[in-house]
Design an enzyme around this catalytic site. Sequence first.
Site, PDB file in Angstrom:
ATOM      1  N   GLY A 104     -32.298 -75.829 -22.884  1.00 29.01           N
ATOM      2  CA  GLY A 104     -32.737 -74.982 -23.978  1.00 29.01           C
ATOM      3  C   GLY A 104     -32.121 -73.596 -23.866  1.00 29.01           C
ATOM      4  N   CYS A 105     -32.080 -72.887 -24.989  1.00 27.99           N
ATOM      5  CA  CYS A 105     -31.423 -71.577 -25.011  1.00 27.99           C
ATOM      6  C   CYS A 105     -32.225 -70.532 -24.240  1.00 27.99           C
ATOM      7  CB  CYS A 105     -31.179 -71.138 -26.452  1.00 27.99           C
ATOM      8  SG  CYS A 105     -32.634 -71.207 -27.526  1.00 27.99           S
ATOM      9  N   TYR A 106     -33.500 -70.368 -24.572  1.00 25.13           N
ATOM     10  CA  TYR A 106     -34.315 -69.417 -23.819  1.00 25.13           C
ATOM     11  C   TYR A 106     -34.380 -69.776 -22.329  1.00 25.13           C
ATOM     12  CZ  TYR A 106     -36.297 -67.245 -28.091  1.00 25.13           C
ATOM     13  OH  TYR A 106     -36.489 -66.570 -29.280  1.00 25.13           O
TER      14      TYR A 106
ATOM     15  N   THR B 128     -32.233 -71.187 -20.444  1.00 24.30           N
ATOM     16  CA  THR B 128     -30.988 -70.815 -19.773  1.00 24.30           C
ATOM     17  C   THR B 128     -31.015 -69.357 -19.354  1.00 24.30           C
ATOM     18  OG1 THR B 128     -29.695 -72.481 -20.966  1.00 24.30           O
ATOM     19  CG2 THR B 128     -28.485 -70.600 -20.066  1.00 24.30           C
TER      20      THR B 128
END
Length: 346
Positions: free
Chosen positions: A153-155, A157
Amino acid sequence: MSSSNLRVALVGSTGYTALEVARLLLTHPGADLVVATSRQDEGKPLSEIHPMLAGRCDVTLQPLDADVIAKSADVAMCCLPHGASAESVKQLAEAGMRVIDFSADFRLSSLETYQHWYGVKHPWPERIGDVVYGMPEFFADEIRSADIVANPGCYPTSAIMPLAPLVKAGLIETDDIIVDSKSGVSGAGRSPKLGTLYCETNESISAYAVGTHRHAPEIADLVERIAGAPIEVMFTPHLTPMDRGILSTIYVKPVGKAGSVEDAVRAMMSLLRDTYSDQPCVHVVDHLPATKYVAGTNHVQISVRPSGKRAVIVCAIDNLTKGASGAAVQNMNVMFGLPETAGLLM
């Protein structure tokens, strides 16, 4: 397009992450986009859905048929939402394909945790906890031989990258970690929603999903997997009026034996530099990171500052690149023995 290049299929091709995959593959020296699927836009050229690709990508959208795709491509990048993605990943894997899944369907190690946070019955529960998490900085050996990779996931990471090494080294307290993250609007996807309309987001920053965001358990789960110690994390995301980027400000307490906070911060910076010294995408920097410094790239910038009794970690990534599609290309490169940064703007 070279006949010896890796052949890539894009499954679920109408969103921003799919566009970013296509954009990156345009300049990849060893991989070509050969298949793109869409249920709603079958028969249309991909460039009609994403005009940025006009004159550069002539793939025609087709329905998802795993057996047909397996004859044309070597790897599938699945850009479908959670729930729907797992079923498609299962079909593709059973057809003999290697798959990189952008959804959260295989990221968590616990089926119970997944079903609690996502509220859906998992169509392939026996693979929960078995699929490799796609962060080459920590799992490169497993990624090389994986049939399925769960793209991060982006957050998560932006939080896992700085936190995992510090927790593993015992430099910070694990029961009081605050992650405050700001994201560009593309993180909410391409489908129109009231909350992402221009008049709702322009000149405004808003918190959302306070205490209920699904990336909170992913952060805790992966830090524990990497560091071997459980953590308690308070995670609050915010929507900001920019297209792309994530800036996470993370508040931690140095362990009591660390001496002064200033000494602890120096130790943290030193450890992070050592951890990522051989990693081409992660940079521990003296300046404070900003989203503009990493926009459109697969770079991660991390820095740490003292503040009172706490240390403040700042991490910047591009949510569409290192937070999604760039990470997928990086994972693909590792899976197939290509240079890790091939096709990535470095």
